[in-house]
Design a protein around this motif. Structure first.
Motif, PDB file in Angstrom:
ATOM      1  N   GLN A  24      -7.206  -2.043   7.389  1.00 33.43           N
ATOM      2  CA  GLN A  24      -5.870  -2.279   8.271  1.00 33.43           C
ATOM      3  C   GLN A  24      -4.824  -1.698   7.381  1.00 33.43           C
ATOM      4  OE1 GLN A  24      -5.768  -2.942  11.460  1.00 33.43           O
ATOM      5  NE2 GLN A  24      -3.746  -2.160  11.376  1.00 33.43           N
ATOM      6  N   LEU A  25      -4.574  -2.240   6.013  1.00 39.30           N
ATOM      7  CA  LEU A  25      -3.314  -1.422   5.183  1.00 39.30           C
ATOM      8  C   LEU A  25      -3.365   0.065   5.006  1.00 39.30           C
ATOM      9  CD1 LEU A  25      -3.295  -4.164   2.456  1.00 39.30           C
ATOM     10  CD2 LEU A  25      -1.633  -4.012   4.145  1.00 39.30           C
ATOM     11  N   ASP A  26      -4.682   0.697   4.826  1.00 38.22           N
ATOM     12  CA  ASP A  26      -4.616   1.937   5.032  1.00 38.22           C
ATOM     13  C   ASP A  26      -4.284   2.631   6.061  1.00 38.22           C
ATOM     14  OD1 ASP A  26      -5.796   4.403   4.213  1.00 38.22           O
ATOM     15  OD2 ASP A  26      -7.775   4.118   5.325  1.00 38.22           O
ATOM     16  N   ALA A  27      -4.580   2.077   7.334  1.00 37.32           N
ATOM     17  CA  ALA A  27      -4.121   2.706   8.405  1.00 37.32           C
ATOM     18  C   ALA A  27      -2.699   2.693   8.987  1.00 37.32           C
ATOM     19  CB  ALA A  27      -4.913   1.985   9.776  1.00 37.32           C
ATOM     20  N   GLU A  28      -2.069   1.417   8.390  1.00 41.72           N
ATOM     21  CA  GLU A  28      -0.909   1.149   8.389  1.00 41.72           C
ATOM     22  C   GLU A  28       0.272   2.105   7.454  1.00 41.72           C
ATOM     23  OE1 GLU A  28       0.842  -0.622  10.689  1.00 41.72           O
ATOM     24  OE2 GLU A  28      -1.032  -1.566  11.597  1.00 41.72           O
ATOM     25  N   LEU A  29      -0.288   2.376   6.242  1.00 41.87           N
ATOM     26  CA  LEU A  29       0.301   3.027   5.197  1.00 41.87           C
ATOM     27  C   LEU A  29      -0.008   4.426   5.290  1.00 41.87           C
ATOM     28  CD1 LEU A  29       0.140   0.356   2.362  1.00 41.87           C
ATOM     29  CD2 LEU A  29       2.148   0.658   4.111  1.00 41.87           C
ATOM     30  N   THR A  30      -1.046   4.944   5.845  1.00 41.80           N
ATOM     31  CA  THR A  30      -1.456   6.295   5.887  1.00 41.80           C
ATOM     32  C   THR A  30      -1.642   6.972   4.489  1.00 41.80           C
ATOM     33  OG1 THR A  30       0.840   7.147   5.962  1.00 41.80           O
ATOM     34  CG2 THR A  30      -0.495   6.742   8.135  1.00 41.80           C
ATOM     35  N   VAL A  31      -2.429   6.358   3.420  1.00 34.82           N
ATOM     36  CA  VAL A  31      -2.525   6.594   2.185  1.00 34.82           C
ATOM     37  C   VAL A  31      -4.003   6.731   1.739  1.00 34.82           C
ATOM     38  CG1 VAL A  31      -0.233   5.676   1.222  1.00 34.82           C
ATOM     39  CG2 VAL A  31      -2.497   4.323   1.269  1.00 34.82           C
ATOM     40  N   SER A  32      -4.489   7.173   0.945  1.00 34.00           N
ATOM     41  CA  SER A  32      -5.753   7.222   0.573  1.00 34.00           C
ATOM     42  C   SER A  32      -6.346   5.776   0.265  1.00 34.00           C
ATOM     43  CB  SER A  32      -6.089   7.878  -0.812  1.00 34.00           C
ATOM     44  OG  SER A  32      -7.346   7.715  -1.493  1.00 34.00           O
ATOM     45  N   TYR A  33      -7.556   5.610   1.114  1.00 34.76           N
ATOM     46  CA  TYR A  33      -8.115   4.287   1.099  1.00 34.76           C
ATOM     47  C   TYR A  33      -8.703   3.874  -0.264  1.00 34.76           C
ATOM     48  CZ  TYR A  33     -11.743   0.896   2.033  1.00 34.76           C
ATOM     49  OH  TYR A  33     -12.566  -0.107   1.766  1.00 34.76           O
ATOM     50  N   ARG A  34      -9.446   4.953  -0.767  1.00 39.33           N
ATOM     51  CA  ARG A  34      -9.878   4.467  -2.009  1.00 39.33           C
ATOM     52  C   ARG A  34      -8.656   4.175  -3.286  1.00 39.33           C
ATOM     53  NH1 ARG A  34     -14.505   8.721  -3.638  1.00 39.33           N
ATOM     54  NH2 ARG A  34     -14.878   6.914  -5.173  1.00 39.33           N
ATOM     55  N   SER A  35      -7.775   4.866  -3.239  1.00 40.31           N
ATOM     56  CA  SER A  35      -6.658   4.702  -4.131  1.00 40.31           C
ATOM     57  C   SER A  35      -6.138   3.256  -3.810  1.00 40.31           C
ATOM     58  CB  SER A  35      -5.477   5.674  -4.065  1.00 40.31           C
ATOM     59  OG  SER A  35      -6.039   7.039  -4.514  1.00 40.31           O
ATOM     60  N   LEU A  78       5.954   2.729  -5.177  1.00 41.09           N
ATOM     61  CA  LEU A  78       5.663   1.370  -5.156  1.00 41.09           C
ATOM     62  C   LEU A  78       6.347   0.482  -3.881  1.00 41.09           C
ATOM     63  CD1 LEU A  78       6.005  -0.745  -7.506  1.00 41.09           C
ATOM     64  CD2 LEU A  78       8.238  -0.303  -7.684  1.00 41.09           C
ATOM     65  N   ASP A  79       6.956   1.075  -3.108  1.00 40.83           N
ATOM     66  CA  ASP A  79       7.267   0.288  -1.878  1.00 40.83           C
ATOM     67  C   ASP A  79       6.182   0.028  -0.876  1.00 40.83           C
ATOM     68  OD1 ASP A  79       7.135   3.129  -1.476  1.00 40.83           O
ATOM     69  OD2 ASP A  79       8.562   3.099   0.298  1.00 40.83           O
ATOM     70  N   LYS A  80       5.107   1.055  -0.959  1.00 40.65           N
ATOM     71  CA  LYS A  80       3.990   0.819  -0.147  1.00 40.65           C
ATOM     72  C   LYS A  80       3.074   0.020  -0.947  1.00 40.65           C
ATOM     73  CE  LYS A  80       4.205   5.264   2.463  1.00 40.65           C
ATOM     74  NZ  LYS A  80       3.295   6.520   2.683  1.00 40.65           N
ATOM     75  N   LEU A  81       2.955   0.081  -2.196  1.00 46.01           N
ATOM     76  CA  LEU A  81       2.127  -0.863  -2.972  1.00 46.01           C
ATOM     77  C   LEU A  81       2.496  -2.318  -2.760  1.00 46.01           C
ATOM     78  CD1 LEU A  81       1.327   0.856  -6.500  1.00 46.01           C
ATOM     79  CD2 LEU A  81      -0.367   0.225  -4.539  1.00 46.01           C
ATOM     80  N   LEU A  82       3.958  -2.698  -2.772  1.00 46.59           N
ATOM     81  CA  LEU A  82       4.502  -3.999  -2.823  1.00 46.59           C
ATOM     82  C   LEU A  82       4.066  -4.489  -1.279  1.00 46.59           C
ATOM     83  CD1 LEU A  82       7.649  -3.971  -4.935  1.00 46.59           C
ATOM     84  CD2 LEU A  82       5.459  -4.694  -5.581  1.00 46.59           C
ATOM     85  N   PHE A  83       4.438  -3.336  -0.328  1.00 40.13           N
ATOM     86  CA  PHE A  83       3.954  -3.953   0.933  1.00 40.13           C
ATOM     87  C   PHE A  83       2.468  -4.251   1.026  1.00 40.13           C
ATOM     88  CE2 PHE A  83       2.423  -2.864   5.148  1.00 40.13           C
ATOM     89  CZ  PHE A  83       3.080  -3.374   6.082  1.00 40.13           C
ATOM     90  N   ALA A  84       1.677  -3.428   0.501  1.00 43.72           N
ATOM     91  CA  ALA A  84       0.360  -3.851   0.648  1.00 43.72           C
ATOM     92  C   ALA A  84       0.025  -5.085  -0.019  1.00 43.72           C
ATOM     93  CB  ALA A  84      -0.616  -2.612   0.146  1.00 43.72           C
ATOM     94  N   PHE A  85       0.447  -5.477  -1.188  1.00 44.51           N
ATOM     95  CA  PHE A  85       0.301  -6.609  -1.766  1.00 44.51           C
ATOM     96  C   PHE A  85       0.905  -7.727  -1.158  1.00 44.51           C
ATOM     97  CE2 PHE A  85       0.751  -4.568  -6.154  1.00 44.51           C
ATOM     98  CZ  PHE A  85      -0.740  -4.041  -6.053  1.00 44.51           C
ATOM     99  N   TYR A  86       1.935  -7.689  -0.522  1.00 40.26           N
ATOM    100  CA  TYR A  86       2.788  -8.827   0.348  1.00 40.26           C
ATOM    101  C   TYR A  86       1.926  -9.163   1.335  1.00 40.26           C
ATOM    102  CZ  TYR A  86       6.353 -11.413   2.839  1.00 40.26           C
ATOM    103  OH  TYR A  86       6.986 -12.415   3.238  1.00 40.26           O
ATOM    104  N   ALA A  87       1.483  -7.931   2.251  1.00 39.79           N
ATOM    105  CA  ALA A  87       0.594  -8.086   3.482  1.00 39.79           C
ATOM    106  C   ALA A  87      -0.684  -8.732   3.290  1.00 39.79           C
ATOM    107  CB  ALA A  87       0.415  -6.783   4.209  1.00 39.79           C
ATOM    108  N   PHE A  88      -1.516  -8.300   2.167  1.00 38.89           N
ATOM    109  CA  PHE A  88      -2.447  -8.912   1.805  1.00 38.89           C
ATOM    110  C   PHE A  88      -2.602 -10.298   1.586  1.00 38.89           C
ATOM    111  CE2 PHE A  88      -5.435  -9.625  -2.173  1.00 38.89           C
ATOM    112  CZ  PHE A  88      -6.825  -9.448  -1.343  1.00 38.89           C
TER     113      PHE A  88
END
Length: 294
Positions: A91-102, A72-82
């Motif tokens: 770029q979010l995928d590179a910062e968070l090192t998670v699955s790009y498709r997910s 959830l912390d990474k998801l909220l970070f992604a929504f906020y930065a988006f």
């Protein structure tokens, strides 16, 4: 300031979700009963038991965060930065090192949950249109190569992969809207301007012919500036604010390197939400984002 303390761990993000979701009182997301008690925990999340339907749930149940493989912390970070910084999903995928498709699926799901803006015009109103390249990006690989949009100059349409986006600026309420359309014609213009409080609405336009029928309609007082004749401002008559809003819209779409026309509407709704949180402190902006998607 970036809300580091709210996104420092999944536990802090879970605490934020709990505060925002149950701000008006705890209730079962399935039967809406308020007869709920605490019932252990699920990882960092509080678990509850509904006494009426005898089912358990946690703070994520029934939200877009449920069953997410990303914390959830990474998801909220992604929504906020988006929204806040217009960061691309790559770029979010590179910062968070998670699955790009997910991550892409969750960000696009987040954009789809946003409601359409409620247009309620006070007037006077500026209206203009901008054409964006939005083709068939992201389709299945067994189909023909995707189109990057209309290659010829001029006005386009949804069918030609260059849909119009109408920008409206209500000077009375200081509200600004970006509304996609299938084509730029008289019926679309009338549909947009019909959501008004006053019987007679002053409308400022350019010289585009789709606005010409407003001249003979007693419900509107049209004042136009003809760009083709070098006229851009005539007293209060101009569409400069619309054009400024359209330039921000183009910058919003640019980092995403071509939006599919099927997903243009969600991206425009995200652009609308971005303007609402733009001047708010980071903590308040993040709470507004969570509140919007619940």
């Amino acid at each position: 300031m970036f809300p580091f303390e709210l996104l420092s761990s999944e536990a802090s993000a879970a605490n934020l979700l709990q505060q925002v979701r149950w701000r008006e009182g705890l209730c079962c997301p399935r039967c809406q009963s308020e007869s709920v008690i605490k019932h252990g925990s699920y990882r960092e999340y509080q678990r509850y038991l509904c006494k009426d339907c005898d089912r358990t749930f946690n703070d994520k149940t029934g939200t877009i965060f449920a069953h997410a493989k990303i914390g959830l912390d990474k998801l909220l970070f992604a929504f906020y930065a988006f929204l806040r910084f217009n960061t691309s999903i790559h770029q979010l995928d590179a910062e968070l090192t998670v699955s790009y498709r997910s991550l892409r699926r969750r960000v696009e799901q987040f954009a789809r949950t946003l409601d359409a803006p409620a247009i309620d015009l006070v007037g006077p109103v500026e209206i203009d249109e901008v054409y964006v390249t939005a083709g068939m990006k992201g389709r299945e690989r067994d189909r023909e190569s995707r189109s990057r949009g209309l290659s010829t100059r001029g006005r386009g349409s949804y069918a030609e992969d260059k849909p119009p986006v109408f920008t409206l600026v209500d000077r009375g309420s200081d509200q600004r809207y970006a509304i996609p359309a299938k084509s730029a014609d008289e019926s679309t213009v009338r549909l947009l301007l019909d959501n008004r409080k006053k019987e007679s609405l002053t409308v400022y336009t350019d010289g585009f012919r789709a606005y010409d029928p407003l001249e003979d309609d007693e419900n509107y007082q049209r004042e136009a500036v003809i760009h083709g004749e070098g006229e851009y401002v005539d007293g209060d008559a101009h569409v400069n604010t619309c054009e400024s809003h359209a330039s921000l819209l183009r910058r919003w779409l640019s980092p995403h390197r071509g939006i599919s026309k099927d997903k243009l509407t969600p991206y425009l709704r995200a652009f609308q939400l971005r303007r609402q949180i733009l001047r708010k402190p980071g903590r308040d902006a993040l709470k507004d984002i969570v509140r919007t998607v619940l």
